[in-house]
Write a protein that holds these residues in place. Structure first.
Motif, mmCIF file in Angstrom:
data_model
loop_
_atom_site.group_PDB
_atom_site.id
_atom_site.type_symbol
_atom_site.label_atom_id
_atom_site.label_comp_id
_atom_site.label_asym_id
_atom_site.label_seq_id
_atom_site.Cartn_x
_atom_site.Cartn_y
_atom_site.Cartn_z
ATOM 1 N N ARG A 188 48.362 76.393 52.949
ATOM 2 C CA ARG A 188 46.939 76.060 52.853
ATOM 3 C C ARG A 188 46.417 76.305 51.442
ATOM 4 N NH1 ARG A 188 43.173 78.827 57.050
ATOM 5 N NH2 ARG A 188 44.337 80.695 56.501
ATOM 6 N N ARG A 189 45.462 75.475 51.032
ATOM 7 C CA ARG A 189 44.839 75.630 49.719
ATOM 8 C C ARG A 189 43.460 76.247 49.918
ATOM 9 N NH1 ARG A 189 42.255 71.553 46.153
ATOM 10 N NH2 ARG A 189 42.655 70.047 47.821
ATOM 11 N N SER A 190 43.290 77.494 49.517
ATOM 12 C CA SER A 190 42.027 78.199 49.742
ATOM 13 C C SER A 190 41.013 77.859 48.656
ATOM 14 C CB SER A 190 42.255 79.712 49.784
ATOM 15 O OG SER A 190 42.782 80.168 48.561
ATOM 16 N N THR A 191 39.808 77.546 49.101
ATOM 17 C CA THR A 191 38.696 77.253 48.194
ATOM 18 C C THR A 191 37.666 78.371 48.226
ATOM 19 O OG1 THR A 191 38.978 74.862 48.457
ATOM 20 C CG2 THR A 191 36.825 75.617 47.706
ATOM 21 N N VAL A 192 37.476 78.965 49.394
ATOM 22 C CA VAL A 192 36.536 80.079 49.566
ATOM 23 C C VAL A 192 37.262 81.214 50.265
ATOM 24 C CG1 VAL A 192 34.368 80.840 50.608
ATOM 25 C CG2 VAL A 192 34.573 78.498 49.731
ATOM 26 N N LYS A 193 37.103 82.431 49.749
ATOM 27 C CA LYS A 193 37.697 83.619 50.359
ATOM 28 C C LYS A 193 36.587 84.603 50.692
ATOM 29 C CE LYS A 193 41.930 83.247 47.570
ATOM 30 N NZ LYS A 193 42.831 83.968 46.634
ATOM 31 N N ALA A 222 48.019 70.814 54.247
ATOM 32 C CA ALA A 222 48.321 71.267 52.891
ATOM 33 C C ALA A 222 47.337 70.720 51.867
ATOM 34 C CB ALA A 222 49.745 70.846 52.518
ATOM 35 N N ALA A 223 46.835 69.505 52.097
ATOM 36 C CA ALA A 223 45.951 68.875 51.114
ATOM 37 C C ALA A 223 44.499 69.314 51.266
ATOM 38 C CB ALA A 223 46.044 67.358 51.249
ATOM 39 N N ALA A 224 44.100 69.752 52.453
ATOM 40 C CA ALA A 224 42.710 70.114 52.706
ATOM 41 C C ALA A 224 42.317 71.371 51.933
ATOM 42 C CB ALA A 224 42.500 70.326 54.202
ATOM 43 N N ARG A 225 41.017 71.529 51.772
ATOM 44 C CA ARG A 225 40.466 72.749 51.172
ATOM 45 C C ARG A 225 39.970 73.660 52.293
ATOM 46 N NH1 ARG A 225 36.177 71.492 46.777
ATOM 47 N NH2 ARG A 225 35.254 70.281 48.489
ATOM 48 N N TRP A 226 40.299 74.964 52.199
ATOM 49 C CA TRP A 226 40.083 75.897 53.314
ATOM 50 C C TRP A 226 39.195 77.070 52.931
ATOM 51 C CZ3 TRP A 226 42.239 75.281 58.232
ATOM 52 C CH2 TRP A 226 43.167 74.231 58.359
ATOM 53 N N VAL A 227 38.456 77.556 53.899
ATOM 54 C CA VAL A 227 37.826 78.876 53.831
ATOM 55 C C VAL A 227 38.790 79.844 54.513
ATOM 56 C CG1 VAL A 227 35.875 80.315 54.521
ATOM 57 C CG2 VAL A 227 35.502 77.912 53.917
ATOM 58 N N VAL A 228 39.119 80.944 53.858
ATOM 59 C CA VAL A 228 40.088 81.883 54.425
ATOM 60 C C VAL A 228 39.505 83.290 54.442
ATOM 61 C CG1 VAL A 228 42.054 80.509 53.656
ATOM 62 C CG2 VAL A 228 41.208 82.352 52.202
ATOM 63 N N SER A 229 39.995 84.071 55.389
ATOM 64 C CA SER A 229 39.636 85.487 55.457
ATOM 65 C C SER A 229 40.506 86.234 54.470
ATOM 66 C CB SER A 229 39.844 86.024 56.866
ATOM 67 O OG SER A 229 39.564 87.399 56.923
ATOM 68 N N PHE A 230 39.892 86.707 53.403
ATOM 69 C CA PHE A 230 40.645 87.346 52.319
ATOM 70 C C PHE A 230 41.007 88.767 52.688
ATOM 71 C CE2 PHE A 230 40.406 90.065 48.471
ATOM 72 C CZ PHE A 230 41.539 89.596 47.838
ATOM 73 N N ARG A 231 42.285 89.103 52.506
ATOM 74 C CA ARG A 231 42.753 90.470 52.724
ATOM 75 C C ARG A 231 43.434 90.943 51.461
ATOM 76 N NH1 ARG A 231 43.942 88.078 57.842
ATOM 77 N NH2 ARG A 231 42.873 89.151 59.532
ATOM 78 N N ARG A 232 43.144 92.159 51.079
ATOM 79 C CA ARG A 232 43.716 92.702 49.851
ATOM 80 C C ARG A 232 45.211 92.973 50.015
ATOM 81 N NH1 ARG A 232 39.765 93.822 46.371
ATOM 82 N NH2 ARG A 232 37.645 94.058 47.175
#
Length: 322
Positions: A223-228, A195-205
């Protein structure tokens, strides 16, 4: 038996009108101009003695008769396609044909090269049109597969129906990856660290959110997304030299060490990704389509998952998702 007098092409237009509820979009779907689609609607209105589409404010709504016809016409068109697409045989060495396949970039990355090699060797005059997935599969699965030869999507993401089922191809799985230089986390994450980490996520509309995040949320993990980004093949490459984490497809990621990356174990076991080839029942009598499915299944045999296994320290299992 004598059928009512109606041009079969108008049945196709009627199907598009009932699905789209818009004259312009229906015309585009069947290759008619806006005036041509309007003229077809006028003929259909005369035939049924019903307006079929009625303006309500700024949009069109289906009349009660049109609502009743919607499912019947869809089934009729599917049956017509099934009958009219029947062919006596398919000779790949002589065939001059184009096949349309829709899939994600991860499937294209893993399966595409083997499929292209197989098809071009067996059928030199056949063309493959490899496209991204049409988002219509979210709202209308039959329509999503009707206009293509094959739609490749994982089980759990594509909703199968009685008429539409998928042929299993290969399995992949999610792995958590970070940079070798990221000393903020160890080799195993706790729920709090996820929960605390910063994540790259696959962004879906919208309305398609990440099923993985939905599954994690059910266990109280957000998760906390930083990059999508809208790419499954580029996900892991975004974390190199950062303190970010990412969930990526194991077979797409490949050799972590060579990329300056390392694997981090999650406090949960994520489900496998079961890719399947989906096609419309109207293709069943088409020997060319059966040949294409056989080529896809054969190519999928070249896709092999690494022989690593999940961490024995896993604390929970997440429901199937993609």
């Amino acid at each position: 038996m004598e059928l009512p007098s109606l041009d079969l092409n108008l049945v196709v237009v009627l199907h598009a009108l009932l699905q789209e509820r818009n004259v312009t979009r229906a015309g585009e779907r069947v290759g008619l101009s806006q005036p041509g689609a309007s003229a077809a609607l006028a003929r259909l209105r005369r035939h049924f003695d019903d307006p079929l589409l009625e303006r309500v404010g700024t949009i069109y709504e289906l009349t009660p008769l049109a609502q009743a016809l919607r499912s019947q016409v869809a089934e009729t068109v599917a049956n017509l396609q099934l009958v009219l697409s029947a062919r006596p045989g398919f000779d790949p060495k002589r065939a001059e044909r184009e096949f349309t396949i829709q899939c994600s970039d991860s499937v294209l990355y893993l399966l595409g090269p083997a499929l292209v090699r197989a098809v071009t060797a067996a059928a030199p005059a056949v063309t493959l049109d490899l496209q991204p997935v049409d988002p219509r599969f979210l709202f209308d699965p039959p329509a999503a597969v009707r206009d293509v030869d094959v739609l490749i999507l994982p089980r759990g993401l594509f909703t199968s129906t009685t008429e539409i089922d998928g042929a299993d191809l290969y399995e992949d799985r999610w792995v958590c990856v970070t940079s070798q230089g990221n000393h903020a986390v160890g080799n195993t994450l706790t729920k709090a660290e996820v929960a605390a980490a910063r994540w790259v996520v696959s962004f879906r509309r919208p309305p398609l959110t990440s099923p993985i995040d939905a599954a994690l949320a059910a266990l109280g993990i957000d998760r906390r997304s930083t990059v999508k980004i809208q790419s499954l093949t580029m996900l892991h490459r975004m974390v190199a030299g950062t303190d970010l984490l990412v969930l990526a497809h194991e077979m797409v990621v490949g050799d972590l060490t060579a990329q300056g990356l390392r694997r981090v174990e999650l406090p949960v076991v994520l489900p496998s990704i079961r890719e399947a080839a989906w096609s419309h029942p109207s293709h069943r009598l088409d020997p060319g389509h059966r040949w294409l499915l056989a080529m896809i299944r054969q190519a999928s045999l070249e896709v092999r998952r690494p022989s690593t296994s999940p961490s024995p320290d896993a604390l929970a299992t997440v429901p199937p998702a993609y």
